[in-house]
Design an enzyme around this catalytic site. Structure first.
Site, mmCIF file in Angstrom:
data_model
loop_
_atom_site.group_PDB
_atom_site.id
_atom_site.type_symbol
_atom_site.label_atom_id
_atom_site.label_comp_id
_atom_site.label_asym_id
_atom_site.label_seq_id
_atom_site.Cartn_x
_atom_site.Cartn_y
_atom_site.Cartn_z
ATOM 1 N N GLU A 116 -29.742 -11.860 17.095
ATOM 2 C CA GLU A 116 -29.899 -11.788 15.409
ATOM 3 C C GLU A 116 -27.976 -11.111 15.048
ATOM 4 O OE1 GLU A 116 -34.078 -10.370 14.694
ATOM 5 O OE2 GLU A 116 -32.783 -8.457 15.741
HETATM 6 C C1 ACM Z 1 -35.220 -8.834 18.849
HETATM 7 O O1 ACM Z 1 -36.400 -9.222 18.479
HETATM 8 N N1 ACM Z 1 -34.227 -9.015 17.561
HETATM 9 C C2 ACM Z 1 -34.209 -10.082 20.568
#
Ligand code: ACM
Length: 489
Positions: free
Chosen positions: A300
């Site tokens: 992310e």
């Molecule tokens: C995640 O759940 N951002 C690895």
């Protein structure tokens, strides 16, 4: 008196079970344990277990009816966890080529015994178990960054997970909200970002000192659990930047964040100070961590431009190898050219991923953690008071009834190092909350990781997990009494 358990009534279901009711074993009044000298530690654990359930003294003697035998070569690679358990009218024998195998045999035996002290006769079901895991890596992750859990809580969680033969505990140690591990040379990371109010919604303080971390690693190792520490980067770094504004692009201070947004923070790929910081952290973490893996995050990174992400990862991934470790990262990292030993961990819900498929084709091993099956922070159903639901509702059958070798095109059995069930802690404030989200689903993921695929099925698991309920109760472990299961009382 509880009904006699069947030899295969354990979680995870063993690879091979041959019951022999003519060989049922009655625990005698004078129990004794015999062991080969190098199996002393497991023998003592067996003595403790038998004392606890029988309430009677248990002696150590040659010719004892319980036998703990370490035999054969300890150097049998993937079979280091293999063990045998033989029960006949005269004796109960645990046999393995490693103490780890004997420890796992003991976990199986524990489930065939009553959980609590029993005054009546205890009978063990006769027959023979020959067991070994499907995958080498069977893990779970605990997020200490959003809410901190203290060492004693983590130790109790380790005690809970080893019963299901989980052998890796991934600790998510840093995120936007908090930094939970002391790093020599960078004291403000924990002084500031492990301080009061650094948990989601202002909970906290909390962090592990280097000593506490070492102690936890040792505790886990004594139960054959490898700690996999994660420092999440280049995104999820607001807590580091709060502590050290020099890690931001312009060097200006940023404020602490205790909400649950993601994707807004990033280390700066074209700034040398970034790499001095990261290398210090990786070097110190490698020095503190005897296990083979360092998890470098990589998920992310929405505010890291793709080219910066590539530059950053290309410099940082090899640092793990420089300090003797193998890097694991969330699968977004598979979009860049990986060093040969890097392990992507798939976590999303999409049915395919080009980067992970390419990495598998290039010979990389993969850890499978699809959120819609294995994320323990997803709500069980729409009544679940804790957790999130962005990957959907994940009931117990949903967490059990899938196979990691079918999850992604191009990522089959040979590409899999194993499975992991992550537990993010935005909504979790106590270890009871953690237990409630983990159990029974972590037992499902543990069986997926251990049991041969063709041996397992939902009706069988459902019955065995229902029978496990009273054990959790006796152990003081909170679990979700899912209406999908007929719980034994
Ligand atoms: C995640 O759940 N951002 C690895």
């Amino acid at each position: 008196m509880p009904a006699l358990r069947q030899l295969g009534d354990v979680i995870p279901l063993p690879a091979a079970v041959r019951p022999d009711s003519a060989g049922n074993f009655r625990i005698p009044a004078d129990v004794s344990v015999t062991a080969t000298p190098a199996a002393e530690d497991i023998a003592e654990q067996l003595v403790e277990l038998l004392r606890r359930v029988t309430g009677r003294p248990v002696s150590r003697a040659d010719g004892g009816s319980f036998r703990v035998l370490l035999e054969g070569s300890d150097d049998n690679g993937p079979l280091t966890e293999a063990y045998g358990l033989e029960i006949d009218r005269e004796s109960v024998t645990l046999r393995a080529a490693s103490n780890q195998g004997l420890f796992l045999a003991l976990q199986t035996l524990r489930q065939l015994l009553p959980e609590e002290r029993t005054t009546g006769e205890i009978i063990l079901p006769g027959g023979r178990i020959d067991d070994q895991p499907r995958f080498a890596y069977r893990g779970t992750m605990l997020d200490l960054a959003r809410h901190f859990f203290a060492p004693a809580e983590i130790r109790s969680y380790i005690d809970s997970i080893v019963q299901f033969k989980i052998n890796h505990l991934h600790l998510h140690l840093t995120d936007d909200q908090g930094w939970r591990l002391e790093i020599p040379g960078w004291p403000r990371l924990t002084e500031v970002s492990g301080g009061a109010g650094t948990g989601v919604d202002g909970a906290g303080p909390g962090f592990l000192t280097a000593w506490e971390y070492a102690d936890l690693v040792e505790y886990a190792a004594s139960r054959y659990v490898t700690i996999v520490p994660e420092i999440d980067m280049p995104g999820h770094v607001n807590a580091a930047q709060v502590a050290y504004p020099e890690l931001t692009r312009d060097g200006n201070p940023v404020g602490p964040r205790t909400d649950a947004e993601v994707g807004y923070s990033s280390l700066v790929a074209d700034k040398e100070r970034t790499y001095e910081f990261v290398e210090d952290v990786i070097r110190e973490l490698a020095a503190m961590t005897p296990g083979p893996y360092l998890h470098i995050g990589g998920d992310e990174a929405f505010s890291t431009p793709p080219e910066d992400y590539r530059v950053f990862m290309s410099r940082v991934l090899p640092m793990a190898g420089k300090y003797g470790k193998q890097p694991i990262g969330w699968h977004e990292m598979a979009a860049v050219d990986l060093p040969p030993n890097a392990i992507p961990q798939y976590w999303r819900i999409e049915p395919a991923d080009d980067g992970v498929a390419r990495a598998a084709a290039d010979g990389h091993q993969v850890i499978m953690s699809p959120a819609d099956r294995s994320y323990l922070d997803m709500k069980y159903d729409d009544q679940t008071p804790l957790g999130l639901d962005w990957a959907g509702l994940v009931g117990v059958e949903r967490s059990y009834d899938w196979d990691p070798a079918d999850r992604l095109p191009g990522v089959g059995e040979e590409a899999l190092l194993g499975v992991e069930a992550p537990l993010w802690s935005e909504t979790l404030r106590s270890i009871a909350d953690v237990q409630f989200m983990a159990f029974p689903r972590l037992a499902a993921i543990a069986e997926i990781g251990w049991t041969p695929r063709e041996r397992r099925n939902w009706p069988s698991f459902r019955a065995r997990v229902g029978a496990f309920g009273p054990r959790w109760t006796a152990q003081g472990v909170t679990f979700h009494r899912s209406p999908e299961i007929d719980w034994a009382e």
